[in-house]
Design an enzyme around this catalytic site. Structure first.
Site, PDB file in Angstrom:
ATOM      1  N   PRO A  58       3.510   0.343  -5.978  1.00  0.00           N
ATOM      2  CA  PRO A  58       2.213   0.852  -5.506  1.00  0.00           C
ATOM      3  C   PRO A  58       1.805   2.151  -6.197  1.00  0.00           C
ATOM      4  O   PRO A  58       0.649   2.569  -6.101  1.00  0.00           O
ATOM      5  CB  PRO A  58       2.426   1.054  -4.001  1.00  0.00           C
ATOM      6  CG  PRO A  58       3.882   0.930  -3.745  1.00  0.00           C
ATOM      7  CD  PRO A  58       4.513   0.253  -4.914  1.00  0.00           C
ATOM      8  N   GLU A 106      12.193   1.159  -0.683  1.00  0.00           N
ATOM      9  CA  GLU A 106      11.416   2.380  -0.938  1.00  0.00           C
ATOM     10  C   GLU A 106      11.106   2.567  -2.423  1.00  0.00           C
ATOM     11  O   GLU A 106      10.557   3.584  -2.811  1.00  0.00           O
ATOM     12  CB  GLU A 106      12.154   3.601  -0.389  1.00  0.00           C
ATOM     13  CG  GLU A 106      12.244   3.627   1.124  1.00  0.00           C
ATOM     14  CD  GLU A 106      10.872   3.532   1.793  1.00  0.00           C
ATOM     15  OE1 GLU A 106      10.009   4.365   1.501  1.00  0.00           O
ATOM     16  OE2 GLU A 106      10.679   2.604   2.608  1.00  0.00           O
ATOM     17  N   ARG A 108      -3.111 -17.846 -16.694  1.00  0.00           N
ATOM     18  CA  ARG A 108      -4.327 -18.671 -16.782  1.00  0.00           C
ATOM     19  C   ARG A 108      -5.196 -18.300 -17.982  1.00  0.00           C
ATOM     20  O   ARG A 108      -6.066 -19.052 -18.377  1.00  0.00           O
ATOM     21  CB  ARG A 108      -5.128 -18.622 -15.472  1.00  0.00           C
ATOM     22  CG  ARG A 108      -5.726 -17.299 -15.144  1.00  0.00           C
ATOM     23  CD  ARG A 108      -6.360 -17.319 -13.760  1.00  0.00           C
ATOM     24  NE  ARG A 108      -7.628 -18.044 -13.727  1.00  0.00           N
ATOM     25  CZ  ARG A 108      -8.771 -17.589 -14.240  1.00  0.00           C
ATOM     26  NH1 ARG A 108      -8.804 -16.416 -14.863  1.00  0.00           N
ATOM     27  NH2 ARG A 108      -9.868 -18.304 -14.157  1.00  0.00           N
ATOM     28  N   ASP A 112     -15.414 -16.043 -15.815  1.00  0.00           N
ATOM     29  CA  ASP A 112     -14.780 -15.495 -14.619  1.00  0.00           C
ATOM     30  C   ASP A 112     -15.499 -14.263 -14.136  1.00  0.00           C
ATOM     31  O   ASP A 112     -16.019 -13.499 -14.936  1.00  0.00           O
ATOM     32  CB  ASP A 112     -13.365 -14.976 -14.949  1.00  0.00           C
ATOM     33  CG  ASP A 112     -12.357 -16.065 -15.042  1.00  0.00           C
ATOM     34  OD1 ASP A 112     -12.652 -17.183 -14.643  1.00  0.00           O
ATOM     35  OD2 ASP A 112     -11.248 -15.759 -15.536  1.00  0.00           O
TER      36      ASP A 112
HETATM   37  N1  ADE Z   1       5.129  -3.141  -4.233  1.00  0.00           N
HETATM   38  C1  ADE Z   1       4.720  -2.787  -2.999  1.00  0.00           C
HETATM   39  N2  ADE Z   1       3.392  -2.677  -2.928  1.00  0.00           N
HETATM   40  C2  ADE Z   1       2.918  -2.972  -4.166  1.00  0.00           C
HETATM   41  C3  ADE Z   1       1.621  -3.005  -4.733  1.00  0.00           C
HETATM   42  N3  ADE Z   1       0.521  -2.721  -4.044  1.00  0.00           N
HETATM   43  N4  ADE Z   1       1.522  -3.343  -6.041  1.00  0.00           N
HETATM   44  C4  ADE Z   1       2.624  -3.605  -6.761  1.00  0.00           C
HETATM   45  N5  ADE Z   1       3.870  -3.581  -6.290  1.00  0.00           N
HETATM   46  C5  ADE Z   1       4.026  -3.260  -5.001  1.00  0.00           C
END
Ligand code: ADE
Length: 224
Positions: free
Chosen positions: A86, A113, A151, A166
């Site tokens: 994230p 984590e 794809r 797309d």
């Molecule tokens: N792992 C946990 N959340 C994630 C996200 N939003 N994008 C990529 N990997 C992740």
């Protein structure tokens, strides 16, 4: 293209990437996909892949040794190593297009984590997030990235041109589509689509795409 996925949960990736277009991409040879369990590169009898964070804190962090060992055994000259996290750059069609030009990508999936930061600093070329939310598991995010990239590979979509229209490739969202029946519960398909006038249909679709983009994603039009 070859893609190796490194995860603690290979089964999360396996099913969604073995159906439909992803299956066909592998059968035709456009995609050579290998899904690995990071634990296969651990060396202790408990196959330990994670540990508590230094400095304290909640949860577990993935240890660097099995990830380094796995990547070092799989990579070749020119391999790109991606980490799903994230904290990464937000995934977008432009990144999918860039990845689709690469010969070999290794995708490391973070879990718990996250991963020891030495992986990010010394092993990974690109960190990718699929959006501003936290999943339990990077493997789910890796599936999204692989699908969006594969794809785009030549020959994977039945019609070579279908990726060009797309949403996002064209800079606006795709317009609405209709199929039979021409009338459903009293709701009619727009007459123009039944008219057979191809240039007017194209102009209508274009306008619909712009209207839909203005409504749902004004940010995409903001630079124009
Ligand atoms: N792992 C946990 N959340 C994630 C996200 N939003 N994008 C990529 N990997 C992740």
């Amino acid at each position: 293209m070859r893609i190796d996925i490194l995860t603690l949960f290979p089964e999360i990736c396996r099913a969604p990437l073995s159906e439909s277009m992803m299956k066909r991409a592998q059968t035709t040879g456009a995609l050579d996909l290998r899904i690995h369990n990071v634990r296969d590169w651990t060396t202790d009898k408990h196959r330990t892949a994670d540990d508590a964070p230094f400095g304290g804190g909640q949860g577990m962090v993935m240890r660097p040794e099995p990830i380094f060992a796995a990547v070092e055994s799989l990579r070749v000259e020119g391999t790109t190593v991606v980490l799903m996290t994230p904290q990464g750059r937000t995934f977008a069609q432009s990144i999918a297009q860039e990845l689709a030009t690469y010969e070999h990508v290794i995708i490391v999936c973070g879990h718990y984590e996250g991963v020891d930061h030495r992986v990010t600093e010394h092993l990974v070329d690109m960190e990718i997030s699929i959006g501003d939310y936290v999943l339990t598991n990077g493997a789910i995010a890796a599936v999204v990235v692989v699908d969006a990239v594969v794809r785009l590979l030549p020959g994977v979509l039945g019609d070579e041109h279908s990726a060009a229209n797309d949403s996002f490739s064209a800079g606006v969202l795709e317009g609405p589509q209709y199929t039979r029946p021409a009338e459903f519960r009293g709701w009619k398909v727009p007459d123009i689509l039944l008219s057979g006038n191809h240039s007017e249909i194209a102009a209508w679709r274009n306008q619909q795409a712009i209207d839909r983009t203005r409504e749902n994603r004004p940010d995409l039009l903001a630079d124009e």
